[in-house]
Design a protein around this motif. Structure first.
Motif, PDB file in Angstrom:
ATOM      1  N   HIS A   1     -47.289   7.617  49.789  1.00 59.48           N
ATOM      2  CA  HIS A   1     -48.172   8.043  48.708  1.00 59.48           C
ATOM      3  C   HIS A   1     -48.421   9.532  48.866  1.00 59.48           C
ATOM      4  CE1 HIS A   1     -49.495   4.175  46.930  1.00 59.48           C
ATOM      5  NE2 HIS A   1     -49.496   3.690  48.161  1.00 59.48           N
ATOM      6  N   TYR A   2     -48.863  10.142  47.787  1.00 55.20           N
ATOM      7  CA  TYR A   2     -49.245  11.539  47.871  1.00 55.20           C
ATOM      8  C   TYR A   2     -50.407  11.822  46.926  1.00 55.20           C
ATOM      9  CZ  TYR A   2     -46.428  12.248  43.612  1.00 55.20           C
ATOM     10  OH  TYR A   2     -45.904  12.177  42.340  1.00 55.20           O
ATOM     11  N   SER A   3     -50.966  13.010  47.098  1.00 51.89           N
ATOM     12  CA  SER A   3     -52.124  13.397  46.286  1.00 51.89           C
ATOM     13  C   SER A   3     -51.984  14.868  45.920  1.00 51.89           C
ATOM     14  CB  SER A   3     -53.414  13.174  47.078  1.00 51.89           C
ATOM     15  OG  SER A   3     -54.508  13.788  46.434  1.00 51.89           O
ATOM     16  N   VAL A   4     -52.245  15.179  44.656  1.00 54.69           N
ATOM     17  CA  VAL A   4     -52.153  16.573  44.211  1.00 54.69           C
ATOM     18  C   VAL A   4     -53.511  17.226  44.084  1.00 54.69           C
ATOM     19  CG1 VAL A   4     -49.962  16.152  43.063  1.00 54.69           C
ATOM     20  CG2 VAL A   4     -52.075  15.998  41.754  1.00 54.69           C
ATOM     21  N   GLY A   5     -54.554  16.504  44.512  1.00 52.33           N
ATOM     22  CA  GLY A   5     -55.892  17.086  44.486  1.00 52.33           C
ATOM     23  C   GLY A   5     -56.932  16.017  44.750  1.00 52.33           C
ATOM     24  N   GLU A   6     -58.128  16.480  45.015  1.00 57.93           N
ATOM     25  CA  GLU A   6     -59.234  15.561  45.289  1.00 57.93           C
ATOM     26  C   GLU A   6     -59.383  14.558  44.151  1.00 57.93           C
ATOM     27  OE1 GLU A   6     -62.851  17.526  46.555  1.00 57.93           O
ATOM     28  OE2 GLU A   6     -64.024  16.107  45.377  1.00 57.93           O
TER      29      GLU A   6
ATOM     30  N   ASP B   1     -45.444  -0.035  48.607  1.00 55.20           N
ATOM     31  CA  ASP B   1     -45.908  -1.425  48.688  1.00 55.20           C
ATOM     32  C   ASP B   1     -46.522  -1.737  50.052  1.00 55.20           C
ATOM     33  OD1 ASP B   1     -43.117  -2.701  46.696  1.00 55.20           O
ATOM     34  OD2 ASP B   1     -45.013  -1.742  46.144  1.00 55.20           O
ATOM     35  N   GLY B   2     -47.705  -2.385  49.998  1.00 57.99           N
ATOM     36  CA  GLY B   2     -48.396  -2.757  51.229  1.00 57.99           C
ATOM     37  C   GLY B   2     -49.373  -1.699  51.726  1.00 57.99           C
ATOM     38  N   TYR B   3     -49.441  -0.585  51.024  1.00 58.01           N
ATOM     39  CA  TYR B   3     -50.325   0.519  51.417  1.00 58.01           C
ATOM     40  C   TYR B   3     -51.230   0.922  50.263  1.00 58.01           C
ATOM     41  CZ  TYR B   3     -46.558   1.130  54.867  1.00 58.01           C
ATOM     42  OH  TYR B   3     -45.609   0.929  55.838  1.00 58.01           O
ATOM     43  N   ASN B   4     -52.427   1.399  50.612  1.00 57.65           N
ATOM     44  CA  ASN B   4     -53.280   2.027  49.620  1.00 57.65           C
ATOM     45  C   ASN B   4     -53.817   3.328  50.205  1.00 57.65           C
ATOM     46  OD1 ASN B   4     -56.034   1.419  50.940  1.00 57.65           O
ATOM     47  ND2 ASN B   4     -55.103  -0.596  50.783  1.00 57.65           N
ATOM     48  N   VAL B   5     -54.217   4.232  49.340  1.00 59.18           N
ATOM     49  CA  VAL B   5     -54.687   5.539  49.780  1.00 59.18           C
ATOM     50  C   VAL B   5     -55.921   5.938  48.998  1.00 59.18           C
ATOM     51  CG1 VAL B   5     -52.484   6.496  50.608  1.00 59.18           C
ATOM     52  CG2 VAL B   5     -53.088   6.667  48.183  1.00 59.18           C
ATOM     53  N   SER B   6     -56.668   6.871  49.577  1.00 61.19           N
ATOM     54  CA  SER B   6     -57.799   7.454  48.866  1.00 61.19           C
ATOM     55  C   SER B   6     -57.968   8.909  49.280  1.00 61.19           C
ATOM     56  CB  SER B   6     -59.079   6.667  49.125  1.00 61.19           C
ATOM     57  OG  SER B   6     -59.455   6.745  50.479  1.00 61.19           O
ATOM     58  N   ARG B   7     -58.399   9.714  48.331  1.00 60.15           N
ATOM     59  CA  ARG B   7     -58.621  11.153  48.562  1.00 60.15           C
ATOM     60  C   ARG B   7     -59.978  11.494  47.951  1.00 60.15           C
ATOM     61  NH1 ARG B   7     -55.167  15.971  47.940  1.00 60.15           N
ATOM     62  NH2 ARG B   7     -56.267  17.582  49.159  1.00 60.15           N
TER      63      ARG B   7
END
Lengths: 111, 107
Positions: free
Chosen positions: A47-52, A62-68
Motif C-alpha cells: 500500500h502507499y499514501s500520497v498524503g495525510e 490482500d490481507g493488509y490494511n493501512v492508515s495514515r
C-alpha cells in the motif's frame, strides 16, 4: 534526524493473530510506502499514501490494511496473519518521484 | 504495465574484474531511473539516479532510451561491493522495482 524508523524489528505470530507495524518519518515527506521483500520476488508494493488521510492499494494489498492519520506515521495492519505473510517488511518515504528513504525493516514470521 | 526487469538473480565476479548489472524498463513517458543497494541485513539505500549523472563508489549507469536500459557498471569490483542491487523506475505516485541482482565479489 532519525529518518525512517520501523517498529518492531522482529515479530513471531501464530496463524490468525493480528498485529500492526508502525512506520515513522521525520523528514516531512508527503509520500509513504509499505513493501514486502521475499527471496526471488524483489520488493513488492503493498500500500502507499500520497498524503495525510489518504491511502491506495499497491501490487499485493490482500490481507493488509493501512492508515495514515498523521503525516509522519504510516501503519500497516495484518488482521489475520497467514504463513504466506512471512516476509521482511520495509517502509519508505519520499517527496514524490524523488529518492525514497527506507526504514530498517521488520522481520515477520507467521507460524 | 510498467515493468523493470533484472535478468540476473546472481552475478559472481572476481575482485578487480569489471561489473555490469543489467536493468531494462518498460517504456512509458519519461521515467526517472534509480539504483538502490542493500548490504547484508541493512536497509536499502540510494546508490544513484540517472538524473544526477553522478558516480557513486565507482559505479555509473547510463540511461539508454533506445534500448530502454539502465545498466549499472563498475570497472573494478571490490569485495565490499557484495550486496543486493535493485533497479527501480518512478511511476504515477509510486515506484516499480526489479527483482534484484545479488552481486558476489570473490577474493
Amino acid at each position: 534526524n532519525a529518518g525512517v524508523t520501523q517498529t518492531p524489528k522482529f515479530r513471531v505470530l501464530k496463524t490468525g493473530q493480528s498485529m500492526t507495524l508502525l512506520c515513522a518519518q521525520d523528514m516531512n515527506h508527503e509520500y509513504m510506502y509499505w513493501y514486502r521483500q521475499d527471496p526471488g520476488m524483489g520488493l513488492r508494493l503493498i500500500h502507499y499514501s500520497v498524503g495525510e488521510g489518504t491511502t491506495a492499494k499497491g501490487e499485493v494489498p490482500d490481507g493488509y490494511n493501512v492508515s495514515r492519520l498523521k503525516k509522519q506515521n504510516f501503519l500497516l495492519g495484518l488482521e489475520s496473519a497467514a504463513p504466506s505473510q512471512t516476509s521482511v517488511y520495509f517502509c519508505a518515504s519520499s517527496t514524490g518521484g524523488e529518492t525514497q528513504y527506507f526504514g530498517p525493516g521488520t522481520r515477520l514470521l507467521v507460524l | 504495465a510498467q515493468r523493470v526487469t533484472q535478468p540476473e538473480k546472481l552475478l559472481s565476479v572476481f575482485k578487480g574484474a569489471p561489473v555490469e548489472l543489467k536493468c531494462n524498463y518498460s517504456y512509458s513517458g519519461s521515467p526517472e531511473l534509480f539504483w538502490y543497494v542493500q548490504y547484508s541485513r541493512q536497509r536499502l539505500q540510494l546508490l544513484l539516479r540517472h538524473i544526477s549523472r553522478e558516480s557513486i563508489k565507482g559505479f555509473t549507469a547510463d540511461l539508454n532510451k533506445g534500448e530502454t536500459s539502465f545498466h549499472l557498471k563498475k570497472p573494478f569490483a571490490q569485495e565490499e561491493d557484495s550486496a543486493m542491487y535493485y533497479c527501480a523506475r518512478s511511476g504515477t505516485y509510486k515506484y516499480i522495482f526489479g527483482t534484484g541482482t545479488r552481486l558476489k565479489v570473490l577474493a
